[in-house]
Design a protein around this motif. Sequence first.
Motif, PDB file in Angstrom:
ATOM      1  N   PRO A 779       0.818  -1.216   0.000  1.00 51.33           N
ATOM      2  CA  PRO A 779       0.000   0.000   0.000  1.00 51.33           C
ATOM      3  C   PRO A 779       0.849   1.262   0.000  1.00 51.33           C
ATOM      4  O   PRO A 779       1.834   1.362   0.726  1.00 51.33           O
ATOM      5  CB  PRO A 779      -0.817  -0.116   1.292  1.00 51.33           C
ATOM      6  CG  PRO A 779       0.009  -0.984   2.185  1.00 51.33           C
ATOM      7  CD  PRO A 779       0.723  -1.941   1.279  1.00 51.33           C
ATOM      8  N   ASP A 780       0.458   2.204  -0.834  1.00 50.54           N
ATOM      9  CA  ASP A 780       1.119   3.505  -0.888  1.00 50.54           C
ATOM     10  C   ASP A 780       0.134   4.585  -0.492  1.00 50.54           C
ATOM     11  O   ASP A 780      -0.996   4.616  -0.993  1.00 50.54           O
ATOM     12  CB  ASP A 780       1.639   3.772  -2.299  1.00 50.54           C
ATOM     13  CG  ASP A 780       2.138   5.205  -2.457  1.00 50.54           C
ATOM     14  OD1 ASP A 780       2.972   5.624  -1.633  1.00 50.54           O
ATOM     15  OD2 ASP A 780       1.683   5.903  -3.391  1.00 50.54           O
ATOM     16  N   ILE A 781       0.556   5.460   0.397  1.00 48.07           N
ATOM     17  CA  ILE A 781      -0.271   6.603   0.800  1.00 48.07           C
ATOM     18  C   ILE A 781       0.349   7.851   0.209  1.00 48.07           C
ATOM     19  O   ILE A 781       1.529   8.139   0.438  1.00 48.07           O
ATOM     20  CB  ILE A 781      -0.369   6.713   2.326  1.00 48.07           C
ATOM     21  CG1 ILE A 781      -1.063   5.476   2.893  1.00 48.07           C
ATOM     22  CG2 ILE A 781      -1.125   7.979   2.728  1.00 48.07           C
ATOM     23  CD1 ILE A 781      -1.125   5.448   4.394  1.00 48.07           C
ATOM     24  N   TYR A 782      -0.429   8.571  -0.565  1.00 50.41           N
ATOM     25  CA  TYR A 782       0.054   9.824  -1.133  1.00 50.41           C
ATOM     26  C   TYR A 782      -0.025  10.915  -0.081  1.00 50.41           C
ATOM     27  O   TYR A 782      -0.967  10.970   0.707  1.00 50.41           O
ATOM     28  CB  TYR A 782      -0.769  10.197  -2.365  1.00 50.41           C
ATOM     29  CG  TYR A 782      -0.309  11.472  -3.029  1.00 50.41           C
ATOM     30  CD1 TYR A 782       1.008  11.605  -3.472  1.00 50.41           C
ATOM     31  CD2 TYR A 782      -1.170  12.542  -3.197  1.00 50.41           C
ATOM     32  CE1 TYR A 782       1.435  12.765  -4.084  1.00 50.41           C
ATOM     33  CE2 TYR A 782      -0.759  13.707  -3.815  1.00 50.41           C
ATOM     34  CZ  TYR A 782       0.546  13.815  -4.252  1.00 50.41           C
ATOM     35  OH  TYR A 782       0.982  14.981  -4.841  1.00 50.41           O
ATOM     36  N   GLN A 783       0.960  11.778  -0.067  1.00 50.76           N
ATOM     37  CA  GLN A 783       1.125  12.756   1.006  1.00 50.76           C
ATOM     38  C   GLN A 783      -0.181  13.459   1.381  1.00 50.76           C
ATOM     39  O   GLN A 783      -0.914  13.950   0.538  1.00 50.76           O
ATOM     40  CB  GLN A 783       2.167  13.785   0.611  1.00 50.76           C
ATOM     41  CG  GLN A 783       1.829  14.606  -0.622  1.00 50.76           C
ATOM     42  CD  GLN A 783       2.903  15.632  -0.936  1.00 50.76           C
ATOM     43  OE1 GLN A 783       4.090  15.424  -0.671  1.00 50.76           O
ATOM     44  NE2 GLN A 783       2.495  16.769  -1.487  1.00 50.76           N
ATOM     45  N   GLY A 784      -0.453  13.454   2.689  1.00 50.16           N
ATOM     46  CA  GLY A 784      -1.630  14.132   3.218  1.00 50.16           C
ATOM     47  C   GLY A 784      -2.885  13.312   3.208  1.00 50.16           C
ATOM     48  O   GLY A 784      -3.894  13.698   3.823  1.00 50.16           O
ATOM     49  N   ASN A 785      -2.878  12.162   2.520  1.00 45.93           N
ATOM     50  CA  ASN A 785      -4.103  11.387   2.387  1.00 45.93           C
ATOM     51  C   ASN A 785      -4.380  10.480   3.569  1.00 45.93           C
ATOM     52  O   ASN A 785      -5.310   9.681   3.532  1.00 45.93           O
ATOM     53  CB  ASN A 785      -4.072  10.576   1.093  1.00 45.93           C
ATOM     54  CG  ASN A 785      -4.458  11.403  -0.120  1.00 45.93           C
ATOM     55  OD1 ASN A 785      -5.608  11.420  -0.532  1.00 45.93           O
ATOM     56  ND2 ASN A 785      -3.488  12.114  -0.678  1.00 45.93           N
ATOM     57  N   GLU A 786      -3.586  10.601   4.650  1.00 45.16           N
ATOM     58  CA  GLU A 786      -3.955   9.922   5.885  1.00 45.16           C
ATOM     59  C   GLU A 786      -5.038  10.706   6.620  1.00 45.16           C
ATOM     60  O   GLU A 786      -5.588  10.240   7.616  1.00 45.16           O
ATOM     61  CB  GLU A 786      -2.729   9.712   6.773  1.00 45.16           C
ATOM     62  CG  GLU A 786      -2.091  10.970   7.323  1.00 45.16           C
ATOM     63  CD  GLU A 786      -1.035  11.558   6.408  1.00 45.16           C
ATOM     64  OE1 GLU A 786      -0.079  12.177   6.914  1.00 45.16           O
ATOM     65  OE2 GLU A 786      -1.158  11.411   5.167  1.00 45.16           O
ATOM     66  N   ASN A 787      -5.311  11.901   6.130  1.00 38.17           N
ATOM     67  CA  ASN A 787      -6.434  12.705   6.608  1.00 38.17           C
ATOM     68  C   ASN A 787      -7.350  12.931   5.410  1.00 38.17           C
ATOM     69  O   ASN A 787      -7.035  12.523   4.300  1.00 38.17           O
ATOM     70  CB  ASN A 787      -5.918  14.035   7.179  1.00 38.17           C
ATOM     71  CG  ASN A 787      -6.830  14.612   8.249  1.00 38.17           C
ATOM     72  OD1 ASN A 787      -8.047  14.559   8.109  1.00 38.17           O
ATOM     73  ND2 ASN A 787      -6.243  15.146   9.299  1.00 38.17           N
ATOM     74  N   TRP A 788      -8.506  13.564   5.617  1.00 38.56           N
ATOM     75  CA  TRP A 788      -9.353  13.853   4.465  1.00 38.56           C
ATOM     76  C   TRP A 788      -8.585  14.727   3.486  1.00 38.56           C
ATOM     77  O   TRP A 788      -7.944  15.700   3.862  1.00 38.56           O
ATOM     78  CB  TRP A 788     -10.632  14.565   4.888  1.00 38.56           C
ATOM     79  CG  TRP A 788     -11.561  13.791   5.749  1.00 38.56           C
ATOM     80  CD1 TRP A 788     -12.174  14.236   6.873  1.00 38.56           C
ATOM     81  CD2 TRP A 788     -12.012  12.440   5.565  1.00 38.56           C
ATOM     82  NE1 TRP A 788     -12.976  13.254   7.408  1.00 38.56           N
ATOM     83  CE2 TRP A 788     -12.894  12.137   6.621  1.00 38.56           C
ATOM     84  CE3 TRP A 788     -11.752  11.460   4.617  1.00 38.56           C
ATOM     85  CZ2 TRP A 788     -13.507  10.905   6.756  1.00 38.56           C
ATOM     86  CZ3 TRP A 788     -12.360  10.229   4.748  1.00 38.56           C
ATOM     87  CH2 TRP A 788     -13.226   9.964   5.802  1.00 38.56           C
ATOM     88  N   ARG A 789      -8.658  14.372   2.212  1.00 42.21           N
ATOM     89  CA  ARG A 789      -7.942  15.115   1.176  1.00 42.21           C
ATOM     90  C   ARG A 789      -8.810  15.126  -0.068  1.00 42.21           C
ATOM     91  O   ARG A 789      -8.813  14.187  -0.857  1.00 42.21           O
ATOM     92  CB  ARG A 789      -6.602  14.440   0.898  1.00 42.21           C
ATOM     93  CG  ARG A 789      -5.596  15.298   0.159  1.00 42.21           C
ATOM     94  CD  ARG A 789      -4.997  16.363   1.046  1.00 42.21           C
ATOM     95  NE  ARG A 789      -3.829  16.977   0.415  1.00 42.21           N
ATOM     96  CZ  ARG A 789      -3.196  18.023   0.905  1.00 42.21           C
ATOM     97  NH1 ARG A 789      -3.617  18.581   2.039  1.00 42.21           N
ATOM     98  NH2 ARG A 789      -2.152  18.531   0.300  1.00 42.21           N
ATOM     99  N   PHE A 790      -9.561  16.202  -0.231  1.00 43.47           N
ATOM    100  CA  PHE A 790     -10.496  16.295  -1.357  1.00 43.47           C
ATOM    101  C   PHE A 790      -9.849  17.116  -2.472  1.00 43.47           C
ATOM    102  O   PHE A 790     -10.193  18.268  -2.701  1.00 43.47           O
ATOM    103  CB  PHE A 790     -11.816  16.894  -0.891  1.00 43.47           C
ATOM    104  CG  PHE A 790     -12.422  16.144   0.261  1.00 43.47           C
ATOM    105  CD1 PHE A 790     -12.932  14.866   0.083  1.00 43.47           C
ATOM    106  CD2 PHE A 790     -12.445  16.690   1.532  1.00 43.47           C
ATOM    107  CE1 PHE A 790     -13.465  14.152   1.145  1.00 43.47           C
ATOM    108  CE2 PHE A 790     -12.981  15.991   2.600  1.00 43.47           C
ATOM    109  CZ  PHE A 790     -13.493  14.717   2.410  1.00 43.47           C
ATOM    110  N   SER A 791      -8.907  16.467  -3.155  1.00 42.71           N
ATOM    111  CA  SER A 791      -8.079  17.153  -4.148  1.00 42.71           C
ATOM    112  C   SER A 791      -8.562  16.897  -5.562  1.00 42.71           C
ATOM    113  O   SER A 791      -9.221  15.899  -5.854  1.00 42.71           O
ATOM    114  CB  SER A 791      -6.625  16.689  -4.031  1.00 42.71           C
ATOM    115  OG  SER A 791      -6.081  17.012  -2.776  1.00 42.71           O
ATOM    116  N   LEU A 792      -8.169  17.817  -6.433  1.00 36.06           N
ATOM    117  CA  LEU A 792      -8.381  17.681  -7.867  1.00 36.06           C
ATOM    118  C   LEU A 792      -7.033  17.445  -8.535  1.00 36.06           C
ATOM    119  O   LEU A 792      -6.025  17.237  -7.863  1.00 36.06           O
ATOM    120  CB  LEU A 792      -9.076  18.950  -8.393  1.00 36.06           C
ATOM    121  CG  LEU A 792     -10.499  19.137  -7.836  1.00 36.06           C
ATOM    122  CD1 LEU A 792     -10.964  20.577  -7.992  1.00 36.06           C
ATOM    123  CD2 LEU A 792     -11.470  18.170  -8.509  1.00 36.06           C
TER     124      LEU A 792
END
Length: 965
Positions: A779-792
């Motif tokens: 598993p890879d977590i993209y930076q900041g996505n351990e919290n809510w991250r509603f990105s475009l």
Amino acid sequence: MALSDKPKAETVIPDSTYRLQLNKHFNFEQVASCIPYLHRLGISHCYLSPFLKARPGSSHGYDIVDHNTLNPEIGETEDFDTLISRLQQHGMGLIADIVPNHMGIMGADNDWWLDVLENGPSSAHASFFDIDWHPVKKVLENKILIPVLGDHYGNILEKQELKLSFDSERGEFSVYYYEHRFPIDPQTYPLILSSQHQRLHEYFEADDPVLHEYQTLDNSFGKLPAYTEITPESIDERTRDKEVFKKQLARLCLENARLTLFIRSRITEINRHPEDCGELHALLERQAYRLAYWHVAGDEINYRRFFDINDLAGLRVEDAEVFDASHRLVLSLVEQGKIQGLRIDHADGLHNPVAYYRRLQSENISRSDKDCASKIAPLYIVAEKIVANYEYLNSDWPIHGTTGYEFAAIVNGLFIDMTAEKALTRTYTRFVGHKRDFDEILYQAKKHVMETSLASELNMLAIQLSRIAEANAKTRDYTLNALHDALKETVSCFPVYRTYINSLNVRKEDSQYIDWAVQQGRQRSRASDLTIFGFIHDVLLLKTGDSTVSSNDLLKFVMRFQQYTAPVMAKGTEDTALYEYNRLVSLNEVGSDPRHFGNSSNAFHHFNQERARKWPHSLLCLSSHDTKRSADTRARINVLSEIPQQWHEAVFRWHRINRIRKDKSEAVIARNDEYLFYQTLVGTFPLGELNASNLSAYRERVENYMLKAVREAKQLTSWTNPNTDYEQAVSLFVKRCLNETHTTPFLPDFLEFEHNIRPAGLFNALSQTLLLLTSPGVPDIYQGNENWRFSLVDPDNRRPVDFNHNDIILSELDNQTSQDRADLLKTLLETIEDGRIKLFVIAQTLRFRRRYSDLFQNGDYIKLDCSGTQAEHTVAYARKAQDRWALIILPRLTTSLLDNDTYHFRPEIWQDTALTLPQESPLKLCDIFSRNALTAKDVNGNRLLNLGEVFEYFPFALLTNLAPD
């Protein structure tokens, strides 16, 4: 065993990775400061974006200008070593993102490229770049077309935007176009030096020895071998002598200020008034490059690029010398144990990806332990590769898998209600006013790309194919235009990014893809002679027939063809069609396919079973720096598939609210783009309190995204031909809809709609996160996505992360976890919108995974069946290694199951739904989240777990017979 103590040739499989985007604002030092936090989160390896020297100010690092130097904006060697030391102190490792396919050019930073500009085909680095020195256009013979100018060449000359310059310390002349440097061929220095110029007598007496030395030097420059002389002797002479002469010129200038003044006067003379710029033009005509308006790149460029980006030139990494020169530093860091794995960027752009992987692995063996030569893949390698849902990664590739786009697609499909496809298609069709067919959109998008930005590459292929046709009496009547058009049809219909033919033995899969493309191309073609497609089919499958062309020459064409289909597919799909077809945009993702509307639990289980069997260590991702929308954003949009009628009513109501009557002469937002806008709001609208400040920041993000999206769609505006009137209409629409003064009833109405579907969207996001952390793979977590991250899409998804804030939250969670878990879980659900619940799930799961890594790295994957009324709303499976078990149970499609006011399932919802366990599984289990102890019941010979008990305290479960911590 600590990572630093492991034998260098031993493959290190990460337990988990955390992707970090480096730039001058987030460097090695700041990464090092995050290591304790990432370790406590449960991460085993940092996964860094490219950190070799890139163009100054690069925000991503993919425009590398020096493969053997660390990026000084990110840090020096000491900073890198400090980071490695910090990782090793915490038992962690490093995965590096490398860029073998291309380099950043233009500017004044790439010494290899500057050497090619100065010396043309006689450059020591001429073979490093994929340059066609003999294009059809004869004026470009032995020249590189440089499409860098902002206007036509003649206009740029007249505006004096090209400036000849002299570096007296190096004895070198260059022409500058703003920050871009173009070295002057030393053999043409006499055009500048003008040693017989009358004005020299104003500076020197006729018998001055300085003048005589200067005249001799001028003559020496003129006698250098021309850059077109490419015999070894000529190249050696030129390479050696030009540098000697430059040093002599630099010395003369240093010792004689009068000479420097004369040369400066000549520079001024050559750069003089626009109507008399003949000398500069004459000088540029003698160079090994031709400066041109950037618009001509699509038609005439003669170096291979990364897609259609003129600033990125393709490297010939298939050449052993180029491979060694561009991998020296990276392989040294691997050898030293500072890097444990590599991510290969844009692997499909390489001439021969499979040979590249093999060379990379063999170099790792040769540099570490010859005794490990029998190992297939001693170095952990994942390739950035998009795999179609009907395509399989070749199992003989010496890599560990891909970067995980296909996993993101299969997981996303789990949270789409497949029964809503017809309803949402009808809504979309009615809203935009006509039927949209993705097959046709994609076909037209790929053709558009080949007719514009990638036209020159297609022309080159057609010319090569024409030469092959000319060699056979049966095919020589196929004209260049006919071959060009047939190739365009074939590539437009190509079903995968590329084939991998690298020898005379063609794989069955590659043959099938070629069969399909040629057949579809023939059906779509309007050519009068369709036999041309049979000829193309035979060439692509290396069938020579009666041709005098050798199999090796056919193979060269095919391998070049393969390098072309990949960027066409990428530009046509990812950068065009996915922005034009907006039925349900959570499906419009890199590696996904909007035509496939969701998938069943069985399809997900089958995918994971195959992954566990064939690619157990492939990277898994949900969000990345390349995704169009973050996983959390897609999770919220997916809820629309569960409420198709409510969505239908809402979008038409919003359209009526936001419709403003205007004169026909004024631009208004297109219905298709308006439909995209509403879905974008559903996926990204901020949680928590809404005030003027955060609404303003959000409005700016959405406006920037919408402008990028409409340009990528290329319907009413584009990057190459911006329609400012239409773009202004889009901006005004966004601003009016997201106006904090609520001048229209739209925003309050939207907020009520979004509030009602938000809980299901957040539950989707948590469920897919648990799947990411426990499925076969890394598993890879993209930076900041351990919290809510509603990105475009980028640059929105590359916004900085507040790691200090996340660190504080994690510490608080750990303190609360050690006290009353029941209270903590209740609080996390009640405050779900603050994101702590996601951080909790990730930390608890990753820590468990790290403790029992073999269970997840090598354990079996067992599908678990559910029975009862909510069976279709459940995903369950087990991971098993010997007597170690982990059972993962989570909900899906939860809109009808949730009490939206409390973020809890209705109490009775799971009571008549049970999970059937394998007979060999343990009876007693414990949930790592709630610490709830559960015992399976024997019912008619079946071991059953009641889901009401499983989800009693927390709506997600990871059950195990192991000590959780």
